[in-house]
Design an enzyme around this catalytic site. Structure first.
Site, mmCIF file in Angstrom:
data_model
loop_
_atom_site.group_PDB
_atom_site.id
_atom_site.type_symbol
_atom_site.label_atom_id
_atom_site.label_comp_id
_atom_site.label_asym_id
_atom_site.label_seq_id
_atom_site.Cartn_x
_atom_site.Cartn_y
_atom_site.Cartn_z
ATOM 1 N N CYS A 146 93.987 -14.635 71.591
ATOM 2 C CA CYS A 146 93.981 -15.830 72.438
ATOM 3 C C CYS A 146 92.591 -16.155 72.959
ATOM 4 O O CYS A 146 92.126 -15.560 73.948
ATOM 5 C CB CYS A 146 94.949 -15.635 73.601
ATOM 6 S SG CYS A 146 94.972 -17.036 74.724
ATOM 7 N N CYS A 149 92.613 -17.535 76.537
ATOM 8 C CA CYS A 149 92.795 -16.543 77.602
ATOM 9 C C CYS A 149 91.541 -15.687 77.777
ATOM 10 O O CYS A 149 91.163 -15.359 78.895
ATOM 11 C CB CYS A 149 93.945 -15.593 77.269
ATOM 12 S SG CYS A 149 95.375 -16.364 76.547
ATOM 13 N N ASP A 150 90.916 -15.293 76.681
ATOM 14 C CA ASP A 150 89.906 -14.231 76.740
ATOM 15 C C ASP A 150 88.486 -14.677 76.410
ATOM 16 O O ASP A 150 87.547 -13.898 76.556
ATOM 17 C CB ASP A 150 90.290 -13.105 75.762
ATOM 18 C CG ASP A 150 91.647 -12.502 76.098
ATOM 19 O OD1 ASP A 150 91.996 -12.514 77.287
ATOM 20 O OD2 ASP A 150 92.344 -12.043 75.183
#
Ligand code: NAP
Length: 326
Positions: A146, A149-150
């Protein structure tokens, strides 16, 4: 356990929430099971991990994936959809009403048995993995699925994205906001992604595509990635390459979330749920399917939303024929 819902909608992506909107507006008071709240991206489906959505009609300037899903959810709630977080781990289909086993998270024990006259399955699909031992060992420690997200954890360092479809190219473009360099590792000499995304990636000086390469291993300490070892495919047979990256984003497609379904549900060889041609009925009467859980071909937010609408209409008509609902 005694209360019987008219319809339970399993999943809260574009398909599940569109089904919820239509069922709620049809006075069915649907219950939507949203998904695992402990996941990094939470409930809401794949768009919760997407940044700019530029192809959803009605948003000429584009919209962020999570914002779009929040709008879907608010619309479903406005007409009376009720929501419950959790995962359905099994559906008893031998008799009606159906019994659905609810777990608070994917790993938790069954906490509740829900009953419903009808069910709409909109459980979508999850990230496909390469299947390497080093991938699972370093997942969350440099290896991830992701970028949204990261990505921000990888400022001013080189990273790699594995894959050649829209997800991979979109993630590569997004990651150039943070990373010093983004390698795209692709197993062929042509990207599968749409032309506009490819043009954007090829024009970005931070992106370098490693053609005809597969990942042999992710290498690092116990909790960090230091580099990857790549192999050449048959076009570059014998090539072995070390690539220094501290982040690797696996973006090689998705697997339908159908594993919890019993054998009464017909599935394709690749696990996609089978529904009637052009409609939404599954092989279990009273249970309908919508979105990426059955669609291995289009897999777009707009097609999933359209499928959610169809499933809700099919479900409402079926319930009406059973004399259930208003
Ligand atoms: P996809 O289109 O199926 O692409 C998967 C990519 O991963 C392909 O390039 C494939 O290689 C590669 N791959 C698969 N298995 C592999 C393996 N074991 N090792 C190495 N590479 C592997 O999946 P996606 O990119 O997730 O996209 C899914 C759908 O969502 C598509 O319809 C896409 O258009 C849509 N989407 C749209 C947007 C957007 O419009 N903003 C964003 C993301 C996704 P090959 O090319 O060799 O098969």
């Amino acid at each position: 356990m005694d209360e019987v819902e008219n319809v339970i909608i399993v999943g809260s992506g574009p398909a599940g929430l569109t089904s919820s909107i239509y069922c709620a507006r049809g006075n069915l008071r649907p219950l939507c099971i949203e998904g695992d709240p402990s996941k990094v991206d939470g409930p809401g489906g794949q768009l919760m991990m997407t940044t700019d959505v530029e192809n959803y009609p009605g948003f000429p300037e584009g919209v962020q994936g999570p914002d779009l899903m929040q709008r879907f959810r608010a619309q479903a709630e406005r007409f009376g959809t009720r929501f419950k977080v959790g995962m359905i781990s099994a559906i008893e289909t031998d008799s009606r009403p159906f019994k659905l086993h609810l777990r608070e998270t994917a790993d938790a024990p069954v906490s509740e048995i829900l009953q419903a006259h009808a069910v709409i399955l909109a459980t979508g699909a999850s990230a496909r993995l390469l299947g390497l031992e080093s991938e699972s060992r370093l997942m969350g420690h440099g290896v991830t699925t992701c970028a949204t997200c990261d990505g921000a954890f990888f400022r001013d360092v080189p990273v790699a994205v594995i894959g050649g479809g829209d997800s991979a190219v979109e993630e590569a473009n997004f990651l150039t906001r943070f990373a010093s360099k983004v390698y795209v590792i692709h197993r062929r000499d042509k990207l599968r992604a749409s032309a506009i995304m490819v043009d954007r990636a090829l024009a970005n000086p931070k992106i370098e595509i490693k053609w005809n390469r597969t990942v042999r291993e992710f290498v690092g300490g116990e909790r960090f990635l230091s580099h990857m070892m790549l192999d050449g495919t048959h076009e570059d047979e014998g090539v072995s390459e070390k690539l220094d990256v501290t982040g690797a984003f696996v973006a090689i497609g998705h697997i339908p979330n159908t594993r919890f379904l019993g054998e009464r549900f017909e599935q394709a060889a690749d696990g996609y749920l089978k529904v009637e041609a052009g409609g939404s009925r599954t092989t279990v009467e009273g249970i309908f399917g919508a979105g990426d859980v059955h669609d291995s071909h289009y897999r777009q937010a707009i097609t999933a939303a359209g499928a959610g609408c169809k499933a809700a209409l099919d479900c409402s008509r079926w319930l009406e024929a059973q004399g259930i609902g208003d």
